[in-house]
Design an enzyme around this catalytic site. Structure first.
Site, mmCIF file in Angstrom:
data_model
loop_
_atom_site.group_PDB
_atom_site.id
_atom_site.type_symbol
_atom_site.label_atom_id
_atom_site.label_comp_id
_atom_site.label_asym_id
_atom_site.label_seq_id
_atom_site.Cartn_x
_atom_site.Cartn_y
_atom_site.Cartn_z
ATOM 1 N N LYS A 156 0.831 -1.215 0.000
ATOM 2 C CA LYS A 156 0.000 0.000 0.000
ATOM 3 C C LYS A 156 0.864 1.262 0.000
ATOM 4 C CE LYS A 156 -2.050 -1.196 3.876
ATOM 5 N NZ LYS A 156 -1.321 -2.456 4.138
ATOM 6 N N ARG A 166 -9.745 0.577 8.888
ATOM 7 C CA ARG A 166 -9.322 -0.790 9.194
ATOM 8 C C ARG A 166 -10.393 -1.575 9.935
ATOM 9 N NH1 ARG A 166 -3.349 0.301 9.044
ATOM 10 N NH2 ARG A 166 -2.212 -1.570 9.523
ATOM 11 N N ARG A 220 11.706 -4.666 4.911
ATOM 12 C CA ARG A 220 11.325 -3.274 4.600
ATOM 13 C C ARG A 220 12.210 -2.278 5.343
ATOM 14 N NH1 ARG A 220 5.173 -1.849 5.294
ATOM 15 N NH2 ARG A 220 5.389 -2.891 7.296
ATOM 16 N N ARG A 226 11.199 -0.171 11.049
ATOM 17 C CA ARG A 226 10.149 -0.044 12.059
ATOM 18 C C ARG A 226 10.318 -1.093 13.151
ATOM 19 N NH1 ARG A 226 4.742 0.076 8.473
ATOM 20 N NH2 ARG A 226 3.962 -0.939 10.358
ATOM 21 N N ARG A 261 -0.687 -8.957 13.435
ATOM 22 C CA ARG A 261 -1.143 -7.939 12.475
ATOM 23 C C ARG A 261 -2.001 -8.573 11.380
ATOM 24 N NH1 ARG A 261 4.563 -5.347 11.373
ATOM 25 N NH2 ARG A 261 3.509 -3.948 9.924
#
Ligand code: ADP
Ligand code: AMP
Length: 216
Positions: A13, A88, A127, A161, A172
Site C-alpha cells: 500500500k 481498518r 522493509r 520499524r 497484524r
C-alpha cells in the site's frame, strides 16, 4: 479524488501510494506514519498508541477517526487523498462515510491489493525507509540504485520499524483478517471495489493501479 488502498500489512500500500502521490499530486495519508510520528513526538495519542502498535493490534476507532477527520480538514488534501491504512474496521469505514458526507466529498474507489499471507513476513522483515524523505525500500525487492544512498533525496540514513519483526506479523495479519477484510464486501456492495494483483512485481502493480484509476 479519494482513494482507499486496502490490503494486509506488507501488501504494498505505502509503496504504491508514494507512486500515486508523485504522479497524480494526490496526498498519501498513512495512519501508520501519523501514529509513528505521534509516538516519536511523545504526544497523548502517541503514548496511548505505542504499546498497542508494538503488540500488532489496532489502535481505537475513536483515536483513528479523530486523526483522519482532523487531517481531511487541512487545505493540502483538497486535490485528493490516498488513504493508506485507514479504514481498518467497519466502525472506521462508517465514520469515514459520515465524515465525507459532512464535507460534501465522495469516495471514488477502494483498491484491494490481493496477496497471499505466506509472502508477507519476507516483505515486512525486509522493509526499510529513508530517514530523510520517507522513501520505502526492500532488502531484496526494491534496493536503491546506489547501495546506501536514497534514490529520491540522496540521504544515507535509513530506518526500520520496531514492529516489522516476524513475531508481530501474526497478530497484524489476524487483525487484518478479523477486522479489516470484512470491509471488502462492504465496499463491493457500494460498487466501488477494484482489485490489483499484489503478488506481481512492483511496476506491474503500479500498471494495474493506473488501469484501475483510468476506469474511474
Ligand atoms: P504496506 O504499506 O502495505 O504495509 P509496503 O508498501 O511498505 O506495504 O511494502 C512492504 C515491503 O514490500 C516494502 O519493503 C516494499 O518495498 C516491498 N514491496 C511492496 N510491493 C511489492 C511487490 N509488489 N513485490 C515485492 N516487494 C514489494
Ligand atoms: P501500518 O503502518 O499501516 O502497518 O500501521 C502500523 C500500526 O499502526 C498497526 O499495526 C496498528 O497498530 C496501527 N494503525 C495504523 N492505522 C490504523 C487504523 N486505521 N486503525 C487502527 N490501528 C491502526
Amino acid at each position: 479524488m479519494i482513494l482507499i488502498l486496502l490490503g494486509p500489512p506488507g501488501a504494498g500500500k505505502g509503496t504504491q501510494a508514494q507512486r500515486l502521490q508523485d504522479k497524480h499530486g494526490l496526498i498519501q495519508l498513512s495512519t501508520g506514519d501519523m501514529l509513528r510520528a505521534a509516538v516519536a513526538a511523545g504526544t497523548e495519542v502517541g503514548l496511548k498508541a505505542k504499546a498497542v502498535m508494538e503488540r500488532g493490534e489496532l489502535v481505537s476507532d475513536e483515536i483513528m477517526t479523530g486523526i483522519i477527520s482532523d487531517r481531511l480538514g487541512e487545505p493540502d488534501t483538497k486535490n485528493g487523498v490516498i488513504l493508506d491504512g485507514f479504514p481498518r474496521t467497519e466502525a472506521q469505514a462508517e465514520a469515514l462515510d459520515k465524515m465525507l458526507l459532512a464535507k460534501g466529498l465522495k469516495l471514488d474507489a477502494v483498491i484491494e491489493m490481493k496477496t497471499d499471507d505466506d509472502i508477507l513476513v519476507e516483505r515486512i522483515t525486509g522493509r526499510y525507509t529513508c530517514a530523510n524523505c520517507g522513501a520505502g525500500y526492500h532488502d531484496s525487492f526494491l534496493k536503491p540504485k546506489v547501495e546506501g544512498v536514497c534514490d529520491k533525496c540522496g540521504g544515507t540514513e535509513f530506518t526500520r520499524r520496531s514492529d516489522d519483526v516476524a513475531e508481530t506479523v501474526i497478530s497484524r495479519l489476524k487483525a487484518y483478517h478479523d477486522q479489516t477484510a470484512p470491509l471488502l464486501p462492504y465496499y463491493r456492495q457500494k460498487g466501488i471495489l477494484k482489485q490489483v494483483d499484489g503478488m506481481a512485481g512492483i511496476d506491474e502493480v503500479t500498471r494495474q493501479m493506473e488501469d484501475a484509476l483510468q476506469a474511474i
